[in-house]
Design a protein around this motif. Structure first.
Motif, PDB file in Angstrom:
ATOM      1  N   THR A   3       0.358  -1.103  -0.140  1.00 13.55           N
ATOM      2  CA  THR A   3      -0.268  -0.384   0.003  1.00 13.55           C
ATOM      3  C   THR A   3       1.196   1.536  -0.215  1.00 13.55           C
ATOM      4  OG1 THR A   3      -0.201  -0.259   2.449  1.00 13.55           O
ATOM      5  CG2 THR A   3      -2.752  -1.415   1.105  1.00 13.55           C
ATOM      6  N   GLU A   4       1.527   1.657   0.603  1.00 12.07           N
ATOM      7  CA  GLU A   4       2.301   2.531   0.341  1.00 12.07           C
ATOM      8  C   GLU A   4       3.562   2.340  -0.798  1.00 12.07           C
ATOM      9  OE1 GLU A   4       3.681   2.251   5.194  1.00 12.07           O
ATOM     10  OE2 GLU A   4       5.138   0.860   3.907  1.00 12.07           O
ATOM     11  N   VAL A   5       3.780   1.747  -1.635  1.00  7.44           N
ATOM     12  CA  VAL A   5       4.622   2.061  -2.561  1.00  7.44           C
ATOM     13  C   VAL A   5       3.159   2.224  -3.660  1.00  7.44           C
ATOM     14  CG1 VAL A   5       5.582   0.463  -4.883  1.00  7.44           C
ATOM     15  CG2 VAL A   5       5.601  -0.455  -2.380  1.00  7.44           C
ATOM     16  N   ALA A   6       2.254   2.200  -3.432  1.00  4.29           N
ATOM     17  CA  ALA A   6       0.662   2.718  -4.534  1.00  4.29           C
ATOM     18  C   ALA A   6       0.419   3.957  -4.065  1.00  4.29           C
ATOM     19  CB  ALA A   6      -0.380   1.516  -4.305  1.00  4.29           C
ATOM     20  N   GLU A   7       0.778   4.130  -2.893  1.00  4.03           N
ATOM     21  CA  GLU A   7       0.776   5.442  -1.860  1.00  4.03           C
ATOM     22  C   GLU A   7       1.852   6.001  -2.563  1.00  4.03           C
ATOM     23  OE1 GLU A   7       0.666   5.030   1.873  1.00  4.03           O
ATOM     24  OE2 GLU A   7      -1.286   4.198   1.456  1.00  4.03           O
ATOM     25  N   ARG A   8       3.129   6.077  -3.208  1.00  2.00           N
ATOM     26  CA  ARG A   8       4.122   6.751  -3.856  1.00  2.00           C
ATOM     27  C   ARG A   8       3.870   6.809  -6.046  1.00  2.00           C
ATOM     28  NH1 ARG A   8       8.059   3.054  -5.798  1.00  2.00           N
ATOM     29  NH2 ARG A   8       8.766   1.697  -4.184  1.00  2.00           N
ATOM     30  N   ALA A   9       3.174   5.505  -5.725  1.00  2.97           N
ATOM     31  CA  ALA A   9       3.542   5.549  -7.105  1.00  2.97           C
ATOM     32  C   ALA A   9       2.585   6.173  -7.723  1.00  2.97           C
ATOM     33  CB  ALA A   9       4.091   4.206  -7.591  1.00  2.97           C
ATOM     34  N   ALA A  10       1.159   5.915  -7.923  1.00  9.44           N
ATOM     35  CA  ALA A  10      -0.164   6.239  -8.418  1.00  9.44           C
ATOM     36  C   ALA A  10      -0.322   7.704  -8.124  1.00  9.44           C
ATOM     37  CB  ALA A  10      -1.076   5.600  -7.395  1.00  9.44           C
ATOM     38  N   PRO A  11       0.264   8.431  -7.923  1.00 13.60           N
ATOM     39  CA  PRO A  11       0.479   9.984  -7.439  1.00 13.60           C
ATOM     40  C   PRO A  11       0.865  10.408  -8.683  1.00 13.60           C
ATOM     41  CG  PRO A  11      -0.225   9.362  -5.596  1.00 13.60           C
ATOM     42  CD  PRO A  11       0.301   8.279  -5.981  1.00 13.60           C
ATOM     43  N   VAL A  12       2.457   9.551  -9.009  1.00  8.13           N
ATOM     44  CA  VAL A  12       2.887  10.170  -9.969  1.00  8.13           C
ATOM     45  C   VAL A  12       2.089   9.744 -10.976  1.00  8.13           C
ATOM     46  CG1 VAL A  12       5.362  10.005 -11.128  1.00  8.13           C
ATOM     47  CG2 VAL A  12       4.977   9.738  -8.354  1.00  8.13           C
ATOM     48  N   VAL A  13       1.811   8.684 -11.736  1.00 12.48           N
ATOM     49  CA  VAL A  13       0.869   8.732 -12.728  1.00 12.48           C
ATOM     50  C   VAL A  13       0.229   9.701 -12.918  1.00 12.48           C
ATOM     51  CG1 VAL A  13      -0.455   7.011 -13.827  1.00 12.48           C
ATOM     52  CG2 VAL A  13       1.954   6.394 -12.177  1.00 12.48           C
ATOM     53  N   GLU A  14      -0.617  10.193 -11.685  1.00  8.01           N
ATOM     54  CA  GLU A  14      -2.076  10.672 -11.798  1.00  8.01           C
ATOM     55  C   GLU A  14      -1.633  11.701 -12.316  1.00  8.01           C
ATOM     56  OE1 GLU A  14      -4.254  10.441  -7.442  1.00  8.01           O
ATOM     57  OE2 GLU A  14      -5.767   9.504  -8.372  1.00  8.01           O
ATOM     58  N   ARG A  15      -0.567  12.184 -11.557  1.00 10.34           N
ATOM     59  CA  ARG A  15      -0.159  14.140 -12.098  1.00 10.34           C
ATOM     60  C   ARG A  15       0.252  13.794 -13.497  1.00 10.34           C
ATOM     61  NH1 ARG A  15       1.907  14.010  -7.021  1.00 10.34           N
ATOM     62  NH2 ARG A  15       4.475  13.085  -8.148  1.00 10.34           N
ATOM     63  N   ALA A  16       0.249  13.218 -14.068  1.00 12.88           N
ATOM     64  CA  ALA A  16       1.383  13.092 -15.526  1.00 12.88           C
ATOM     65  C   ALA A  16      -0.121  12.341 -16.150  1.00 12.88           C
ATOM     66  CB  ALA A  16       2.313  11.814 -15.895  1.00 12.88           C
ATOM     67  N   VAL A  17      -0.925  12.270 -16.222  1.00  9.81           N
ATOM     68  CA  VAL A  17      -2.540  11.820 -16.553  1.00  9.81           C
ATOM     69  C   VAL A  17      -3.092  13.624 -16.294  1.00  9.81           C
ATOM     70  CG1 VAL A  17      -4.636  10.629 -16.851  1.00  9.81           C
ATOM     71  CG2 VAL A  17      -3.208   9.361 -16.118  1.00  9.81           C
ATOM     72  N   ASP A  18      -3.175  13.981 -15.797  1.00  6.04           N
ATOM     73  CA  ASP A  18      -3.862  14.751 -16.099  1.00  6.04           C
ATOM     74  C   ASP A  18      -3.307  16.298 -16.766  1.00  6.04           C
ATOM     75  OD1 ASP A  18      -5.769  14.665 -13.190  1.00  6.04           O
ATOM     76  OD2 ASP A  18      -4.202  15.423 -11.902  1.00  6.04           O
ATOM     77  N   LYS A  19      -2.362  15.538 -16.809  1.00  2.00           N
ATOM     78  CA  LYS A  19      -1.311  16.345 -17.886  1.00  2.00           C
ATOM     79  C   LYS A  19      -1.315  16.087 -19.493  1.00  2.00           C
ATOM     80  CE  LYS A  19       2.666  17.583 -15.072  1.00  2.00           C
ATOM     81  NZ  LYS A  19       3.684  17.591 -14.906  1.00  2.00           N
ATOM     82  N   LEU A  20      -2.152  15.073 -20.082  1.00  2.00           N
ATOM     83  CA  LEU A  20      -2.678  14.838 -21.048  1.00  2.00           C
ATOM     84  C   LEU A  20      -4.071  15.224 -21.974  1.00  2.00           C
ATOM     85  CD1 LEU A  20      -2.211  10.758 -20.176  1.00  2.00           C
ATOM     86  CD2 LEU A  20      -0.811  12.052 -21.069  1.00  2.00           C
ATOM     87  N   PRO A  21      -3.595  15.158 -23.053  1.00  5.25           N
ATOM     88  CA  PRO A  21      -4.658  15.537 -23.467  1.00  5.25           C
ATOM     89  C   PRO A  21      -6.102  15.067 -23.420  1.00  5.25           C
ATOM     90  CG  PRO A  21      -3.703  15.461 -25.250  1.00  5.25           C
ATOM     91  CD  PRO A  21      -2.562  15.047 -23.557  1.00  5.25           C
ATOM     92  N   ASP A  22      -7.812  15.171 -23.942  1.00  2.75           N
ATOM     93  CA  ASP A  22      -8.271  14.463 -24.020  1.00  2.75           C
ATOM     94  C   ASP A  22      -8.128  12.993 -25.201  1.00  2.75           C
ATOM     95  OD1 ASP A  22      -9.369  15.818 -22.203  1.00  2.75           O
ATOM     96  OD2 ASP A  22     -11.762  16.213 -23.630  1.00  2.75           O
ATOM     97  N   GLY A  23      -7.858  11.841 -24.798  1.00  3.25           N
ATOM     98  CA  GLY A  23      -7.939  11.070 -25.574  1.00  3.25           C
ATOM     99  C   GLY A  23      -6.524  10.390 -25.476  1.00  3.25           C
ATOM    100  N   GLY A  24      -5.680  11.343 -25.078  1.00  3.71           N
ATOM    101  CA  GLY A  24      -3.871  11.190 -24.462  1.00  3.71           C
ATOM    102  C   GLY A  24      -3.645   9.884 -23.867  1.00  3.71           C
ATOM    103  N   THR A  25      -2.111   9.507 -24.180  1.00  5.76           N
ATOM    104  CA  THR A  25      -1.814   7.926 -24.123  1.00  5.76           C
ATOM    105  C   THR A  25      -0.894   8.268 -23.085  1.00  5.76           C
ATOM    106  OG1 THR A  25      -2.348   6.958 -25.817  1.00  5.76           O
ATOM    107  CG2 THR A  25      -0.829   6.057 -24.411  1.00  5.76           C
ATOM    108  N   LEU A  26      -0.218   7.970 -22.171  1.00  2.00           N
ATOM    109  CA  LEU A  26       0.448   7.877 -21.001  1.00  2.00           C
ATOM    110  C   LEU A  26       1.432   6.639 -21.193  1.00  2.00           C
ATOM    111  CD1 LEU A  26       2.783   9.674 -18.791  1.00  2.00           C
ATOM    112  CD2 LEU A  26       0.923   8.417 -17.110  1.00  2.00           C
ATOM    113  N   VAL A  27       2.607   6.806 -21.267  1.00  2.00           N
ATOM    114  CA  VAL A  27       3.758   5.087 -20.846  1.00  2.00           C
ATOM    115  C   VAL A  27       4.155   5.091 -19.705  1.00  2.00           C
ATOM    116  CG1 VAL A  27       4.848   4.042 -21.661  1.00  2.00           C
ATOM    117  CG2 VAL A  27       3.462   4.776 -23.416  1.00  2.00           C
TER     118      VAL A  27
END
Length: 217
Positions: free
Chosen positions: A130-154
């Motif tokens: 759960t601690e791994v998820a708590e540090r990793a998932a927000p990193v992904v969330e922040r990057a997703v928030d910057k994507l355009p509609d229909g965008g893809t993050l790797v």
């Protein structure tokens, strides 16, 4: 992680790094910074050509070399910059790191069995999943928030970290994250954003099925 908001239709591709010598030896890497093997480099190049066809908008990666070098293969094709973040590193597993699967079972059998049952365990005195998820998932969330509609993050990361991140995005209870199964080296999973949140569209995808070696690393 309900995916609600104006940015519909975004995708997150979670790509595991290429093969390392410790993967072949079934040796728990955790945060140990291990290089790719020659085959690992070849896997990264092959997979990068496939993932480039998805026309990603952004690439983020763990700063450990096995993930950073894997990400670099995709970056060289797409001409995208890679954002490296230590939040995407593999689970820190303390005294388990550097041990083979057999050595872990022999020395930490009760702890290993409890982890496999889905109990919260600090493997080797390290991080909880759960601690791994708590540090990793927000990193992904922040990057997703910057994507355009229909965008893809790797996202280029590690087997255990990817599983916990998928579990968190899908809203699964931590004890059930193990049900997602492992990722082979340089295989990936895809999350898609829909009206009711995130869905798992693909899991452990790649060109051909390969054995899962050293899943949590």
């Amino acid at each position: 992680m309900n995916g609600a908001g104006s940015g519909r239709g975004r995708r997150v591709v979670l790509w595991r790094h290429g093969q390392t010598a410790w993967n072949l030896e079934r040796r728990f890497q955790g945060t140990t910074d291990i290089e790719l093997t020659e085959e690992g480099h070849a896997q990264a190049r092959r997979s990068a050509r496939l993932l480039a066809a998805l026309q990603p908008d952004a690439i983020i990666a763990s700063d450990l070399r096995r993930a950073a070098v894997t990400a670099g293969e995709l970056a060289s094709i797409t001409q995208l910059d890679v954002e490296h973040d230590p939040g995407l590193r593999e689970t820190y597993a303390g005294s388990w790191q550097g041990l083979t699967h057999e050595e872990i079972v022999e020395r930490y059998g009760e702890q290993y069995a409890a982890w496999k049952r889905g109990e919260p365990v600090r493997r080797g005195g390290g991080e909880l999943e759960t601690e791994v998820a708590e540090r990793a998932a927000p990193v992904v969330e922040r990057a997703v928030d910057k994507l355009p509609d229909g965008g893809t993050l790797v996202v280029v990361s590690h087997g255990g970290t990817i599983r916990t991140t998928i579990g968190r995005f899908l809203g699964l209870e931590p004890h059930s994250w193990e049900a997602l199964g492992g990722l082979s080296n340089c295989s990936w999973s895809v999350l898609g954003e829909g009206a009711r949140g995130w869905r798992l569209l693909e899991h452990n995808a790649g060109t051909l099925p390969e054995p899962v070696l050293g899943d949590d690393d």
